[in-house]
Design an enzyme around this catalytic site. Structure first.
Site, PDB file in Angstrom:
ATOM      1  N   ASP A 535       0.870  -1.174   0.000  1.00 40.92           N
ATOM      2  CA  ASP A 535       0.000   0.000   0.000  1.00 40.92           C
ATOM      3  C   ASP A 535       0.913   1.232   0.000  1.00 40.92           C
ATOM      4  O   ASP A 535       2.129   1.108   0.166  1.00 40.92           O
ATOM      5  CB  ASP A 535      -0.865  -0.050   1.274  1.00 40.92           C
ATOM      6  CG  ASP A 535      -2.053   0.894   1.227  1.00 40.92           C
ATOM      7  OD1 ASP A 535      -2.222   1.599   0.221  1.00 40.92           O
ATOM      8  OD2 ASP A 535      -2.812   0.925   2.211  1.00 40.92           O
ATOM      9  N   ASP A 610      -8.919   3.664  -1.600  1.00 38.31           N
ATOM     10  CA  ASP A 610      -9.775   3.950  -0.452  1.00 38.31           C
ATOM     11  C   ASP A 610     -11.121   4.526  -0.880  1.00 38.31           C
ATOM     12  O   ASP A 610     -11.345   5.734  -0.809  1.00 38.31           O
ATOM     13  CB  ASP A 610      -9.051   4.891   0.511  1.00 38.31           C
ATOM     14  CG  ASP A 610      -7.777   4.243   1.027  1.00 38.31           C
ATOM     15  OD1 ASP A 610      -7.629   3.012   0.872  1.00 38.31           O
ATOM     16  OD2 ASP A 610      -6.914   4.963   1.567  1.00 38.31           O
TER      17      ASP A 610
END
Lengths: 935, 530
Positions: A535, A610
């Protein structure tokens, strides 16, 4: 006409505005640059279409076998550029433009192309003062180089397929010396004495430079509190492409926008600059986590692609002469004989580097996919288990928590393959470590999962905590592997662990070292069922400009500016290589990434970052993954349930139903959300989510086969309808339904409180079967389907055969030896074909030892036959064929199985109401040659 | 024909050394044996169809309800029965047959997967019996404790109930007493008030007379002082020796000015001096006395001084939030003080004007005052007692109003607190009140929720407590805590966790949830079928 046109535009902009304001919560736009705030974009965009100042110097033309070079000159500043043209194998043309004699080398992006693309001979057909005509080999394709002004046209027969610089927007900011106190006099002296020609050019440049310096921030640029020192000054490049006859362009992910790209007149261009965008907004061209600078252009005649190989900040402008015209307006054009061909114009602008463009000429969609695959490689072939369901949350708190979630799946009889650990699992966000209290015995935990034949993913982000007690940090420091700031000291920024360093993943030695950290003896607590998630690899720097790294940070001799968009690719690459190496090259890797670039498909999976628990975010997951699939990255998914906020139960159920039919199927949730494991919403909803996940598992053989195909050919797994129905204009803008391979069409319900959906079933003369009821529907129609909360509208194409494993178990590994059921969906001509692919599901033996089974399944003339597509392959399976369903069949009098020269009768049932013939337990091994005869 | 041969299988079960052989298809529980009769057509248990017996467990799903494949994974909705001799029999979903994972302790679910399972039933049975035995012991003892708790609670409750009744009675008496005393007080206060007023009036008059006399004396004194030549007259020039009398304040008292003060006369005698005195007395400085400082004006703050003093006095019962009440109280107190204290020089103005204090009350008035004061004191005391009684009743009633369980067995938890220390925090559970968390190494306490309700499952809501509306989370909900109660001898918090952000889970053992042990179902090896 004009009025209609303006009215339409007005309406559009109202819609846009209302979308913008209706968003429930949104990105802080002020954190990210608009084109106007990005100096080079503003400069370049100020340049309007017109007469190009560039001229081709035909006398400089040199032609080797497959490479043509030619100098271009800018008549305004006399700077010479070098144009290189290549004809590449597989119907592609490569156009490179660089400065003829740059002050120092300009950056060319390495490690994206899998090899130097093989070329084919170019030949000059004719040449005169105005230009040169080159043959592009077969199919009467020609490349025309016009000299004054310079432009390129690719033609087939009388038709122009694509033109470069036809609008005169080629612009190349050459490297120059700074003409103020900070310039380096030594360098200047040397350069100027080398080349008189150059000196003259310099003079011109200086005037430009002097004039621009004050206004445009050529040598320095400030955004918010961050100043970008630009020691190299202005270096941006730009080129325009015109696509006559094209009204639909796609690709250039990642944007939270519709599948069909919009025109950008009056707004910002689509931006490609990998950024960690907090709470991103939908339906706009803002940059997101990844960039693939590939655009596809499609019309009923042809599909083409443009691959702009540049890793610097890039903006793409799209305009169209038909944009804003209504159908009525277009009709009026036709009636009044206004025969202007529809045309889309595209302009690419990058901050630095060179122009290096691959023009993929199709003509079929599948050709473009294989052309692009031949350049950047294909989707990595994932372990079968990674196509199952993934359960993630920020965070599963401790080993006890992991155990109880694992047990929860068994208690509720829901299959899953991977449970994930986010950043809290590590000791103070020091990746490669475990929290000593919460995850004190990681191997025990992994062993427990292994006994259930399940797996785990733990996050490893590229920001490294600056902490002299942290082995990883100390080794990177001692090996001097960190990215440097402009002053040559280690670059430090703020991220999850606090003050962090960023390893220079562009350095092959650094990557090799990083990969070695995944060895079982290095990564303590790791086991073969532990995989990785990268990430924050844009890279995310909380206190950096636009939440990322300073552009004047240094990767060796190159500025971050040059490599920004490829940083994330290198992170995933090094991680995947580490995972492969830990098994001695035997086992396939599984690595999920957030940031990506062209070529990232070779290293694993991607998710759309996200998102939020909102219906619009569920909807956008479809075009976002479709766009990625079109440019090579098939293994795509969105966080099921939505990352931020709490989903309503209905939204969560619908998201499971949608995610079950998208390539990467993972539920994930933010730390601040309430628990949402699929059994927490009452037994009815548990049943709905279980059913969605089970449908996924039953179809795993098909998904796996599609990934094998994607890996071999570059064909996307999840596709827009137009890929398989390229002449059906009704499909060109559809992005609320999609194809999985060629044979399944899914129209998941993505509207709140929906009582029905209208699905477009493509293909005149074709039929589609509802996979749940086996009801047959005709193609080329809009079909209204009433839905309940349990409905997932999915159709199987008449003419296809899909193998399923209907015995769904608690993980994919448990289903390894299970028998197959073949779903044979007959076309109106009583024909069907499909494939069956089987291997061990996790190793490279399919490749290195040809240990695989690849069968062709064909139904024709009332006989269903399995034949070997890979005679020299060897793999044995204990899976067999337990059942065959033939949809759209008529009742036979007898069914016989021909196997090993013997004939045995097969029992069958026939459902006359749905015309479904079920063959009971034919029982042959899945790898055998056999025929089932319907008499 | 198939790669697997999955014909009818026999179950050979062994139970405690006695070999028993029972023929029934794999995966069928004894209770359903009669439906699976060998060599007779099998009818799906839902009655949907009948199939030849050789299609039972032939690894192909014929029945919609999965009943034809009790021993294979062929049916998606089937279930498999493991006998688990030595332990507990159980059903598992058919999908767990031959999936490579050992689910049945007797290994019967993995007969064709290659999984190496060991028969762990005996061991499990032994362990389970141990656990059950232990649990039974705990339950037994816990239940005894619970009985005690119930007893105590009942006793306590009765006591409290009785106390409340008693106190209600007392309260009534107190109320009557208060009323009676109020009358007494009011009756006593009337004559007191009149007497005080009389006294005050007399004193006012007396004061006026004294003031007049004093003025006269001053005037006479001034006359003598002014009359320098002692001729019995004060002349203009004599007056001029007192420059302070200058009306226009230019420093000199001119002839005309002096004459003006004298009312136009050249000189005045003692009788006419009276009018001159009126003109000059405010400014006149006596020659003999030292100059008196100008009266200092009382700064307004000073008035507040007593309030400030009172503020610093501790008011034990009062919260800071009741500041306004405090102020009221202060004023009340202040006035009361006024009343109570002898009216001497309390008021600053008075003390300045009057050299002498008010004379003490005469005996008669004083008697009245004393009587009234006593009536007031008695009244207030009674009122205070009533308030206290009210509070006590309220507290007991509040306690009695809590749902302490069907037999009041949770009563003992009331006003107790239980702590658990983890690596980072000290958790504190005060049942029926609140849950809190405090960092181990300093830092302020966080409220994880206040008592909300019992929220266990429908059949027994007393297994779970819910505490709600704790401190708000950043960008999140208010903290809340679920407390799960299990039977134990001790009353302890055994674990805490935070499954979702700001939603805490606490495990708590208490005898209060121990169920009556079922003596007929003692954990023996009594579950297996064979």
């Amino acid at each position: 006409m004009a009025v209609i046109s303006i009215g339409r535009m007005g309406l559009l902009s109202v819609v846009c505005v209302s979308l913008f304001f209706s968003s429930a919560f949104a990105v802080d736009r002020g954190n990210f640059k608009t084109c106007d705030q990005s100096a080079f974009c503003k400069r370049q965009r100020a340049l309007k279409p017109g007469q190009s100042p560039y001229r081709a110097l035909l006398e400089t033309l040199e032609l080797s076998d497959s490479r043509l070079t030619l100098q271009l000159i800018n008549d305004n500043n006399k700077v010479h550029l070098l144009l290189e043209l290549y004809r590449l194998q597989g119907n592609m043309t490569r156009v490179k433009i660089n400065e003829l004699k740059p002050l120092k080398p300009r950056f060319e992006v390495p490690d994206v192309l899998i090899a130097e693309p093989p070329t084919e001979p170019l030949s000059v057909l004719s040449k005169d003062d105005n230009g040169v005509v080159l043959s592009l080999g077969a199919e009467s394709q020609r490349l025309i180089v016009s000299a004054r002004p310079f432009r390129l046209d690719i033609m087939e027969g009388p038709e122009v397929l694509l033109s470069l610089n036809s609008r005169g927007l080629l612009a190349f900011e050459h490297l120059r010396l700074r003409k103020d106190t900070q310039a380096q006099p030594d360098g200047a002296e040397v350069k100027e004495s080398v080349d008189g020609d150059q000196q003259q050019a310099e003079g011109e440049k200086d005037e430009d430079g002097e004039r621009d310096k004050e206004e445009d921030g050529l040598w320095e640029e400030t955004f918010k509190s961050h100043t970008d020192t630009k020691p190299n000054g202005p270096t941006s490049i730009s080129l325009d492409f015109s696509l006559p006859g094209v009204e639909h362009v796609y690709g250039i992910p990642e944007h939270a926008d519709n599948l069909k790209l919009k025109t950008t007149d009056g707004g910002d261009p689509y931006r490609l600059y990998n950024l960690d965008v907090f709470q991103y907004e939908l339906y706009n061209p803002m940059a997101l986590y990844g960039s693939i600078p590939v655009m596809l252009a499609h019309n009923t005649q042809r599909t083409m692609g443009i691959f702009w190989l540049n890793a610097a900040e890039t903006w793409v402008d799209i305009s169209s002469n038909t944009a804003g015209k209504t159908v009525f307006g277009k009709m009026l054009d036709f009636v009044q004989g206004s025969s202007e061909t529809p045309q889309t114009d595209v302009r690419w602008i990058s901050e630095s580097g060179i122009i290096d463009v691959f023009i993929m000429l199709g003509p079929k969609p599948s050709d473009v996919f294989s052309q692009y695959a031949s350049l950047t490689g294909t989707q990595s072939f994932p372990p079968l288990a990674s196509l199952g369901y993934h359960q993630c949350r920020w965070n599963y708190n401790d080993q006890e928590d992991v155990k109880s979630v694992d047990q929860g799946f068994d208690q509720h009889d829901i299959p899953y393959d991977f449970i994930w650990l986010d950043i809290e699992h590590a000791d103070g966000k020091r990746y490669f470590t475990w929290d000593p209290h919460k995850f004190a015995q990681p191997k025990e935990m992994l062993q427990g999962l292994m006994e259930k034949r399940r797996k785990m993913v733990a996050i490893v982000d590229p920001h490294i905590k600056v902490d002299s007690g942290y082995k990883i940090h100390n080794e990177i420091t001692s090996k001097d592997f960190y990215v440097k700031n402009k002053d040559g000291r280690n670059y430090e920024g703020w991220c999850w662990p606090g003050n962090s360093g960023y390893p220079d993943f562009t350095n092959p030695e650094m990557r090799a070292w990083w990969a070695s950290m995944f060895a079982y003896d290095q990564y303590e607590g790791s086991m073969e069922n532990l995989f990785t998630w990268n990430d924050m690899n844009e890279p995310s720097v909380f206190n950096g400009p636009e939440v990322t790294m300073h552009k004047d940070a240094l990767h060796g001799k190159w500025e971050h500016r040059e490599i920004h968009n490829i940083y994330g690719l290198y992170v995933q690459r090094a991680t995947a290589e580490g995972q492969i190496q830990r098994s001695g090259g035997v086992e396939r890797a599984f690595v999920l990434t957030r940031a990506f670039f062209a070529g990232s498909q070779r290293y694993g999976a991607v998710w759309t970052g996200d998102n939020a628990a909102e219906w619009d975010h569920l909807k956008i997951s479809i075009p976002m993954c479709l766009s990625l699939g079109l440019v090579g990255f098939s293994f795509c998914g969105a966080d099921v349930g939505g990352f931020f906020k709490n989903p309503s139960t209905e939204l969560l159920v619908r998201w499971y139903q949608t995610g079950a039919y998208q390539p990467f199927f993972r539920a994930h949730a933010h730390l601040d959300t309430t628990r949402r494991e699929p059994w927490l919403f009452g037994p009815e909803n548990t049943a709905l989510m279980r059913e969605a996940i089970r449908q996924r598992y039953a179809l795993l053989p098909y998904w796996y086969q599609l990934f094998y195909q994607a890996h071999k050919t570059g064909m996307p797994v999840m596709r827009p309808l137009w890929v398989d129905y390229p002449k059906d204009t009704a499909t060109f803008t559809i992005d609320d339904e999609f194809l999985i391979g060629s044979d399944l069409l899914a129209h998941p319900v993505t509207e709140e409180g929906s009582r029905g959906v209208t699905a477009y079933l493509p293909g005149a003369g074709e039929v589609w079967y509802d996979v749940h009821t086996f009801q047959k529907h005709n193609g080329a129609q809009n079909l209204y389907i009433p839905v309940t909360l349990s409905s997932i509208p999915v159709f199987q194409r008449g003419g296809s055969i899909i193998p399923r494993k209907d015995r769904v178990r608690r993980s994919s590994a448990c289903m390894e030896n299970d028998p197959y059921t073949l779903y044979v969906a007959l076309s109106p001509k009583k024909f069907a074909k499909g494939e069956l692919y089987i291997d061990d599901g996790h190793s490279f033996n399919y490749d290195t030892k040809k240990e695989l089974i690849h069968r062709s399944l064909t139904f024709a003339n009332n006989a269903l036959t399995s034949s070997n597509l890979c005679p020299d392959c060897n793999f044995s399976t204990s899976s067999w064929i337990e059942k065959v369903l033939i949809l759209g069949a008529s009742k036979p009098s007898k069914v016989v199985l021909k196997l090993d020269g013997k004939e045995t009768p097969v029992e069958f049932e026939f459902d006359a109401s749905m015309s479904v013939l079920t063959l009971r337990k034919p029982g042959m091994n899945a790898g055998a040659d056999w025929t089932l005869l319907l008499q | 024909m198939t790669c697997l041969h999955l014909l009818l299988t026999l179950v050979f079960a062994v139970s405690f050394g006695t070999p028993v052989e029972i023929q029934r298809p794999r995966g069928v529980p004894l209770t359903k044996k009669q439906f699976y009769e060998e060599n007779k057509p099998f009818t799906c248990l839902d009655g949907s169809r009948t199939i030849p017996f050789d299609r039972v467990n032939d690894d192909y799903c014929d029945c919609k309800d999965g009943s034809d494949e009790p021993g294979t994974a062929a049916c998606p909705n089937g279930s498999f029965h493991c006998t688990n001799a030595g332990y507990r029999p159980m059903f598992i979903p058919s999908s767990r047959i031959n999936d490579g994972i050992c689910d049945c302790c007797d290994t019967t679910d993995e007969y064709n997967s290659g999984a190496k399972c060991e028969n762990t039933c005996k061991e499990l049975g032994r362990k389970e019996r141990e656990v059950l035995q232990k649990m039974a012991e705990v339950t037994k003892e816990g239940f005894l404790l619970k009985q005690q708790l119930i007893e105590e609670a009942k006793k306590g409750q009765q006591e409290k109930q009785g106390k409340v009744t008693e106190m209600q009675d007392n309260k009534k008496q107190l109320e009557e007493k208060v009323e009676a005393l109020r009358t007494v007080k009011e009756t006593a206060e009337q004559p007191e008030k009149e007497a005080k007023e009389r006294h005050l009036k007399a004193w006012e008059e007396q004061k006026a007379a004294i003031r007049l006399e004093k003025d006269k004396a001053k005037m006479a004194e001034a006359f003598l002082e002014l009359d320098d030549n002692a001729d019995g007259f004060v002349s203009v020039s004599e007056l001029q020796s007192h420059a302070e009398l200058d009306p226009d304040a230019d420093g000199t008292l001119s002839d005309t000015e002096a004459q003006g003060l004298m009312g136009g006369a050249e000189q005045v005698d003692t009788s006419t001096f009276e009018s001159v005195w009126t003109n000059i007395k405010d400014k006149y400085h006596s020659e003999s006395l030292p100059e008196e400082p100008a009266p200092v004006e009382t700064p307004p703050d000073e008035v507040k001084e007593p309030v400030v003093d009172n503020d610093s006095e501790p008011y034990p019962e009062d919260d800071v939030s009741e500041e306004e009440d405090d102020d009221d109280d202060d004023e009340d107190d202040y006035h009361e003080d006024d009343d109570k204290a002898a009216p001497t020089n309390k008021t600053p103005e008075k003390s300045h004007e009057d050299e002498e204090a008010m004379p003490t009350y005469d005996a008669e008035t004083q008697t009245l005052i004393d009587a009234a004061q006593k009536a007031r004191d008695d009244f207030e005391e009674a009122e205070k007692a009533l308030r206290e009684m009210d509070d006590q009743i309220r507290n007991i009633e509040k306690e009695l109003s809590f749902d302490f369980g069907p037999d009041a067995e949770f009563t003992y938890l009331y006003s107790q607190c239980y702590e658990l220390t983890t690596s980072e925090y000290i958790y504190r559970l005060c049942p029926f009140n609140r849950v809190s968390q405090k960092p181990k190494y300093g830092g302020s306490e966080t409220n994880l929720g206040s008592w909300g309700s019992w929220s266990g499952p429908e059949n027994n809501k007393y297994l779970v407590m819910k505490y709600e509306h704790g401190t708000g989370c950043w960008q999140g909900p208010n903290r809340s805590t679920t407390v799960k109660l299990t039977c134990g001898k001790e009353t302890v918090v055994t674990s805490t966790s935070e499954p979702s952000r700001c939603e805490y889970l606490m495990e708590f053992t208490t005898p209060a949830v121990c169920q009556e042990p079922d003596n007929t179902d003692l954990p023996a090896h009594g579950h297996e079928e064979l």
